[in-house]
Design a protein around this motif. Structure first.
Motif, PDB file in Angstrom:
ATOM      1  N   LEU A 265      67.583  -7.244 -17.083  1.00 10.21           N
ATOM      2  CA  LEU A 265      67.327  -5.923 -16.492  1.00 10.21           C
ATOM      3  C   LEU A 265      68.405  -5.574 -15.472  1.00 10.21           C
ATOM      4  CD1 LEU A 265      63.450  -6.045 -16.080  1.00 10.21           C
ATOM      5  CD2 LEU A 265      64.767  -4.571 -17.604  1.00 10.21           C
ATOM      6  N   ALA A 266      68.850  -6.593 -14.737  1.00  8.94           N
ATOM      7  CA  ALA A 266      69.900  -6.340 -13.741  1.00  8.94           C
ATOM      8  C   ALA A 266      71.180  -5.903 -14.442  1.00  8.94           C
ATOM      9  CB  ALA A 266      70.144  -7.595 -12.898  1.00  8.94           C
TER      10      ALA A 266
ATOM     11  N   ASN B 171      70.881  -2.474 -15.640  1.00  6.73           N
ATOM     12  CA  ASN B 171      71.085  -1.570 -14.508  1.00  6.73           C
ATOM     13  C   ASN B 171      72.558  -1.301 -14.291  1.00  6.73           C
ATOM     14  OD1 ASN B 171      68.698  -0.774 -13.442  1.00  6.73           O
ATOM     15  ND2 ASN B 171      68.510  -2.497 -12.036  1.00  6.73           N
ATOM     16  N   ARG B 172      73.323  -2.374 -14.264  1.00 12.01           N
ATOM     17  CA  ARG B 172      74.690  -2.213 -13.766  1.00 12.01           C
ATOM     18  C   ARG B 172      75.673  -1.964 -14.897  1.00 12.01           C
ATOM     19  NH1 ARG B 172      78.403  -6.764 -13.680  1.00 12.01           N
ATOM     20  NH2 ARG B 172      77.503  -8.302 -15.067  1.00 12.01           N
TER      21      ARG B 172
ATOM     22  N   ILE C 291      81.856   1.824 -11.132  1.00 18.37           N
ATOM     23  CA  ILE C 291      82.521   0.940 -10.190  1.00 18.37           C
ATOM     24  C   ILE C 291      83.771   0.336 -10.820  1.00 18.37           C
ATOM     25  CG2 ILE C 291      82.259  -1.107  -8.736  1.00 18.37           C
ATOM     26  CD1 ILE C 291      80.501   1.320  -7.958  1.00 18.37           C
TER      27      ILE C 291
ATOM     28  N   GLU D 150      68.927  10.096 -16.107  1.00 19.50           N
ATOM     29  CA  GLU D 150      68.109   9.078 -15.436  1.00 19.50           C
ATOM     30  C   GLU D 150      68.568   8.848 -13.994  1.00 19.50           C
ATOM     31  OE1 GLU D 150      68.353   5.289 -17.298  1.00 19.50           O
ATOM     32  OE2 GLU D 150      70.452   4.981 -16.782  1.00 19.50           O
ATOM     33  N   ARG D 151      69.793   9.248 -13.705  1.00 18.76           N
ATOM     34  CA  ARG D 151      70.279   9.056 -12.339  1.00 18.76           C
ATOM     35  C   ARG D 151      70.093  10.309 -11.490  1.00 18.76           C
ATOM     36  NH1 ARG D 151      71.349   4.311 -13.468  1.00 18.76           N
ATOM     37  NH2 ARG D 151      73.088   3.563 -14.719  1.00 18.76           N
TER      38      ARG D 151
ATOM     39  N   TYR E  96      64.680 -10.715 -15.874  1.00 17.65           N
ATOM     40  CA  TYR E  96      65.207  -9.894 -14.777  1.00 17.65           C
ATOM     41  C   TYR E  96      66.735  -9.880 -14.765  1.00 17.65           C
ATOM     42  CZ  TYR E  96      60.565  -9.114 -12.871  1.00 17.65           C
ATOM     43  OH  TYR E  96      59.275  -8.696 -12.691  1.00 17.65           O
ATOM     44  N   SER E  97      67.338 -10.976 -15.200  1.00 21.36           N
ATOM     45  CA  SER E  97      68.803 -10.971 -15.280  1.00 21.36           C
ATOM     46  C   SER E  97      69.259  -9.903 -16.266  1.00 21.36           C
ATOM     47  CB  SER E  97      69.317 -12.332 -15.746  1.00 21.36           C
ATOM     48  OG  SER E  97      69.040 -13.298 -14.767  1.00 21.36           O
TER      49      SER E  97
ATOM     50  N   GLU F  87      80.672  -0.890 -15.281  1.00 22.63           N
ATOM     51  CA  GLU F  87      79.731  -1.262 -14.228  1.00 22.63           C
ATOM     52  C   GLU F  87      79.489  -0.015 -13.390  1.00 22.63           C
ATOM     53  OE1 GLU F  87      79.359  -5.207 -11.976  1.00 22.63           O
ATOM     54  OE2 GLU F  87      80.512  -3.961 -10.613  1.00 22.63           O
ATOM     55  N   VAL F  88      78.221   0.346 -13.279  1.00 25.49           N
ATOM     56  CA  VAL F  88      77.893   1.558 -12.537  1.00 25.49           C
ATOM     57  C   VAL F  88      76.952   1.205 -11.405  1.00 25.49           C
ATOM     58  CG1 VAL F  88      78.155   3.077 -14.512  1.00 25.49           C
ATOM     59  CG2 VAL F  88      75.940   2.055 -14.042  1.00 25.49           C
ATOM     60  N   ASN F  89      76.944   2.026 -10.378  1.00 30.00           N
ATOM     61  CA  ASN F  89      75.995   1.800  -9.299  1.00 30.00           C
ATOM     62  C   ASN F  89      74.777   2.674  -9.512  1.00 30.00           C
ATOM     63  OD1 ASN F  89      76.551   4.334  -8.404  1.00 30.00           O
ATOM     64  ND2 ASN F  89      77.565   3.713  -6.523  1.00 30.00           N
ATOM     65  N   ALA F  90      73.879   2.637  -8.535  1.00 26.17           N
ATOM     66  CA  ALA F  90      72.571   3.270  -8.728  1.00 26.17           C
ATOM     67  C   ALA F  90      72.669   4.771  -8.945  1.00 26.17           C
ATOM     68  CB  ALA F  90      71.667   2.977  -7.532  1.00 26.17           C
TER      69      ALA F  90
END
Lengths: 634, 383
Positions: free
Chosen positions: A50-51, A54-55, A230, A90-91, A47-48, A222-225
């Protein structure tokens, strides 16, 4: 049972069941704790990752494309800022709907839609896809205002290739465009998958693409959802494209283009006879490479394709034409080198010559009378060269032609160069499965028949004649220290005294009254040019037409008129520049192509003179370091 | 009962009552709520606005309400059970007819100061009314089916109204809390079996005719979360990623990437525990569950020490409600059960849910303060 007992029984039952309920809750909370342990300890690494997936968005950084400069540092191809709107699929969620929304702010054509769909299929979901480039300020601000309602959409500042000289350098520089599927198959450069990335599609842009392109960098963001960046976590800028300096003189090129534009269709090549550096290379009409860089419309492209003057073809290197009388220097040199004749060899021209049952005509119906070799070149007497051809045979002529760069690609660093053709009996047996006729030697001796040459080849031929060296033409002067042009060339394998005869003949053409291009001479002392005209028939003149009078070019349709050619060099005494001019269906080599060659060679020398005088004077502090590309310097 | 040595708490003064209030429980509640404030502060990227400040205000109001409720005699609340139930039922009907639509469901009434969700208030009211009904019931009563019909209607009416909103999570909570009270009142297990069997038969029918598309999607997504990674399943996937990436110690306060970069949906409401787990890790989550477990323990202890049936049932009902909130919310955000939209009381941002549990705590405290009051079988006692 008493009320007390009933009550006590009820209390016991309640306590029992409370305990059961509490136990169930403990069990349930234990399940939650177990799940927490599973997620946060057992699966932690997955999960780390995957996190971070994500970012952290890994993006390719396109290196700036290398500039292309002329020999004096004048920029010929540069990068300009370009705003574009992109989408990260995807966003975006429903990409279709988002595209429709964007389409309300920025009109999208059908071609745009097709390209977007293609990019969407080709790219991974996190890669931004260009929706539209070259946005106006109004469009940029309209999108910026609506960004909160447009997930996945962002505005990018990119670079667009710009060609300040436009059409003048279209064929030399080529243009840039998006990579096609075929390009992707051939290369594994990740940059090609970057939507909106442009690669060289023609000319110098294609030839030196790997140097101009540079190497991809990467950027960790680093991107947000919703895909908003960012911050930048790391960045590697890659290797910027290398600056490429050409041997061209932008001012001269500009002049040549303007001069040729007066004709329906023409091409010219100017070459430095000592170094082989191409000074100017132009084909008209041309196209605007800036349109291609931003994506030319379908209609505009079709118009270019269908134009009978072939604006998309670089006629200077890819147009193969009979060289006509400009080929006569080769025949003369072949004859001299063979030792069968010398410069004093005389032939009497009566207007035609008989060979077998055929009669071969001179361009002057009444004939030239008796001429020596210089006189024959000066008057471009066909009969004289028929005579030479009969004496020395085709193989000698063909060998001499190849020595001067005809019959095969000269190897200029431009894609699409064609080889031309120098025929000989062996070639005809091989290619046409037929025997060589002696008459074909006569036709070939004056650059007609099977003989084909490109304007570039004729310029190289002239440069080799003028310099006596085997100069190789080239366009690249330097590529940021990786490459420097070769400027020293070996002497050509021809006796200097024979070469002198031919040059004397060329001098007579322009500088002695009666020469076929005497009217086109340069009169400024020290700048005189020597040259040779050529008019190449593109149709067969029948006996019937000959007897009733050959129709004049002016009476013919453009497509049936003779090609006009002229080759020249200057100054006569110390040759520096050689030039070949081709005017498609221009009718007369001496009358149409000659003046163009004269103007070009004069311009070359005038520019040199102007630059020399500037160099001698102390430069004012505020003087621009680069010459102004726009003026012609006259 | 002949050997009753207790004093009549009904005759206590306000001062005595204040002394009887379990201040340690009040402190515990405040501590849990404060963790909530901190998480709301973090959810707003380190700002008190818009959530933490308003939540603190609501909690303050709730705290006062809780203490007032605690001081009022439990027998008064018992008397008030049916009228309150009636009022909340009217509100529920009102919300179905005139309520504001939020997230595809009619759930709240705008009262100006507060957007009231009557379904949240019904959670505590239903417990009150059932405790009231079963207060005087003997085991024989609980064994008689006609005796069970009225409470079933008391449960069924609000459940139907909440289902119609449609709010699956709250309906389930009402059913389960009611079930717990039926169970505690001595209803035989086979009757639950019959009911469950009936529900199993009703499920396909409900699926077909009652559930909305989005609710079906949620269940389907739960059964196969990968089928729709960017839709409903996206929330759970992102929530699990947040939990997992928090690890043992967490990423630190205000440092949760999943929450602060908005990958985590609804982080200030349903998914706030996810954020806590991401920022404080397993250690933080377990500590939080421990505090919540303590709250539940208080509920059981208070029920155990209460000497009248109404108080016991009320305390247990409130505790069961609290437990259901916790379990459904946390199990949901960890992907153990489908997404049903249940907040985590005292932590999640939300006015009525906070008010609802504070009323519940108030009643719990009142049960504690009035644990020894005398009550008749009919529950009137002498007030």
């Amino acid at each position: 049972m008493s009320a007390y007992d009933r009550d006590a029984e009820r209390q016991r039952m309640l306590s029992r069941r409370t305990l059961v309920l509490g136990g169930m809750q403990v069990a349930a909370v234990s399940a939650l704790v177990g799940r927490l342990y599973y997620l946060q300890i057992v699966e932690r690494d997955r999960y780390s990752m995957l996190a971070d997936d994500n970012r952290i968005s890994l993006r390719l950084v396109a290196p700036p494309r290398g500039q292309i400069l002329d020999r004096f540092g004048v920029p010929l191809a540069v990068n300009e800022q370009n705003f574009s709107v992109t989408v990260v699929s995807e966003r975006a969620g429903d990409v279709r709907q988002i595209l429709d929304e964007v389409g309300k702010l920025v009109p999208l054509t059908e071609a745009d839609e097709r390209r977007i769909q293609r990019d969407l299929q080709r790219s991974r979901a996190f890669a931004p896809i260009t929706i539209k480039e070259n946005l106006s300020w109004d469009q940029v601000s309209a999108i910026e205002v609506n960004l909160p309602d447009l997930p996945g959409i962002s505005i990018d500042v990119g670079q667009v290739r710009s060609y300040p000289f436009g059409e003048a350098l279209a064929h030399v520089l080529g243009y840039v465009g998006a990579a096609t599927d075929k390009d992707l198959e051939k290369s594994d450069d990740p940059l090609l998958t970057l939507p909106g990335f442009r690669i060289g599609k023609g000319g110098v842009e294609k030839q030196f693409d790997s140097a101009l392109r540079g190497a991809a960098g990467t950027q960790q963001l680093e991107v947000n959802a919703v895909g908003r960046v960012i911050r930048e976590l790391s960045r590697d800028n890659g290797q910027p494209g290398r600056e490429t300096t050409l041997t061209l003189d932008a001012k001269l090129q500009h002049y040549v283009h303007q001069r040729l534009s007066a004709e329906m269709s023409a091409a010219a090549v100017v070459i430095d006879v000592r170094t082989g550096g191409i000074q100017a290379l132009c084909s008209c009409p041309a196209f605007d490479p800036n349109q291609f860089a931003v994506g030319i419309g379908y209609d505009a492209y079709q118009a270019l394709l269908k134009d009978e003057r072939t604006p998309l073809i670089n006629k200077a290197i890819a147009g193969q034409y009979p060289p006509g009388s400009t080929f006569k220097m080769i025949t003369a040199l072949a004859a001299l080198e063979s030792g069968i004749v010398n410069a004093d060899h005389r032939v009497t021209c009566s207007g035609h010559i008989e060979l077998g049952s055929h009669r071969f005509h001179c361009w002057r119906r009444g004939g030239h009378g008796t001429l020596d070799m210089v006189g024959a070149l000066m008057n471009s007497c066909d009969v004289y060269f028929y005579d030479l051809a009969q004496r020395i045979g085709m193989d000698r002529i063909a060998a001499m032609a190849r020595k001067f760069g005809l019959g095969d690609k000269v190897g200029l660093e431009l894609p699409g160069e064609r080889p031309g053709l120098v025929p000989d009996p062996a070639w005809k047996r091989r290619a046409l499965k037929a025997a060589w006729h002696p008459g074909e030697t006569l036709i070939a001796s004056m650059g007609q028949g099977y003989v084909l040459a490109t304007p570039l080849q004729l310029a190289v031929m002239t440069a080799r004649l003028a310099s006596g060296h085997v100069v190789q033409p080239h366009l690249a002067k330097s590529i940021e220290g990786q490459y420097r042009e070769q400027t020293e060339w070996p002497r050509i394998d021809v006796k200097p005294e024979n070469l002198a005869v031919v040059l004397k003949g060329m001098n007579a053409v322009t500088n002695i009254p009666g020469g076929t291009a005497y009217k086109s001479r340069i009169t400024i002392p020290g700048m005189e040019m020597a040259g040779k005209s050529g008019s190449a028939q593109v149709r067969r003149i029948s006996m019937a037409e000959r007897s009733s009078g050959v129709r004049k070019n002016e009476d013919l349709a453009w497509r049936e008129r003779d090609h006009a050619l002229f080759v020249a060099f200057a100054p006569v005494d110390a040759p520096k520049y050689a030039c070949a001019v081709f005017v498609e269906h221009g009718s007369s080599g001496g009358g149409v192509a000659g003046p163009i060659a004269r103007d070009i060679l004069l311009e070359c020398q005038m520019l040199d003179a102007a630059r020399a005088s500037v160099a001698q004077q102390p430069e004012p502090a505020t003087a621009p370091s680069r010459p102004d590309a726009g003026s012609t310097g006259q | 009962m002949s050997l009753d040595l207790s004093i009549d708490r009904g005759a206590m003064t306000i001062g005595e009552k204040l002394g009887q209030i379990s201040w340690s429980l009040v402190l515990l509640i405040t501590l849990v709520a404060s963790i909530g404030f901190a998480m709301l502060y973090s959810a707003a990227n380190g700002h008190f606005d818009p959530w933490a400040s308003r939540q603190m205000l609501r909690f303050g109001v709730g705290l006062v309400a809780m203490l007032l409720i605690a001081l009022i005699d439990i027998r008064f609340w018992m008397k008030l059970a049916y009228p309150l139930y009636g009022i909340v039922m009217l509100l529920l009907i009102g919300v179905d007819l005139f309520g504001n639509v939020g997230k595809g469901a009619q759930r709240w009434i705008d009262l100006g100061i507060i957007q009231l969700q009557p379904s949240e208030i019904m959670k505590v009211t239903l417990v009150m009314v059932l405790a009231r009904y079963f207060h005087g019931a003997t085991l024989e009563d609980s064994g008689r089916i006609p005796f069970l019909i009225p409470p079933l209607l008391l449960v069924g009416a609000p459940v139907a109204l909440v289902l119609a909103q449609p709010n699956l999570g709250t309906s389930l909570m009402l059913v389960m809390a009611a079930g717990a009270l039926f169970f505690l009142s001595g209803v035989r297990l086979w009757k639950f079996g019959v009911l469950i069997a009936a529900i199993i038969i009703a499920v396909p029918l409900t699926w077909q005719f009652v559930l909305h598309d989005y609710q079906r999607d949620r269940v389907e997504t739960f059964l196969d979360p990968d089928s729709d990674p960017l839709g409903t399943g996206y929330h759970i996937t992102q929530s699990k990623i947040a939990f997992g990436s928090g690890g043992l110690m967490g990423k630190g306060f205000l440092q949760g990437t999943q929450s602060h970069l908005n990958f985590l949906p609804e982080k200030q409401t349903d998914f706030i525990f996810t954020m806590l787990a991401e920022e404080f890790g397993l250690v933080g989550s377990l500590f939080f569950l421990f505090l919540y477990g303590l709250l539940l323990l208080y509920g059981f202890i208070i029920a155990g020490r209460c000497r009248h049936q109404f108080g016991k049932l009320l305390a247990l009902g409130v505790t069961v409600n609290l437990f259901l909130y916790l379990f459904i919310n946390v199990a949901m955000i960890m992907g153990l059960i489908p997404v049903v939209g249940v907040p985590l009381p005292l932590i999640s941002y939300g006015g009525t849910a906070t008010l609802g549990v504070m009323i519940g705590f108030g009643l719990l405290l009142s049960v504690h303060v009035h644990r020894d009051v005398r009550m008749s079988r009919r529950g009137m006692g002498d007030l």
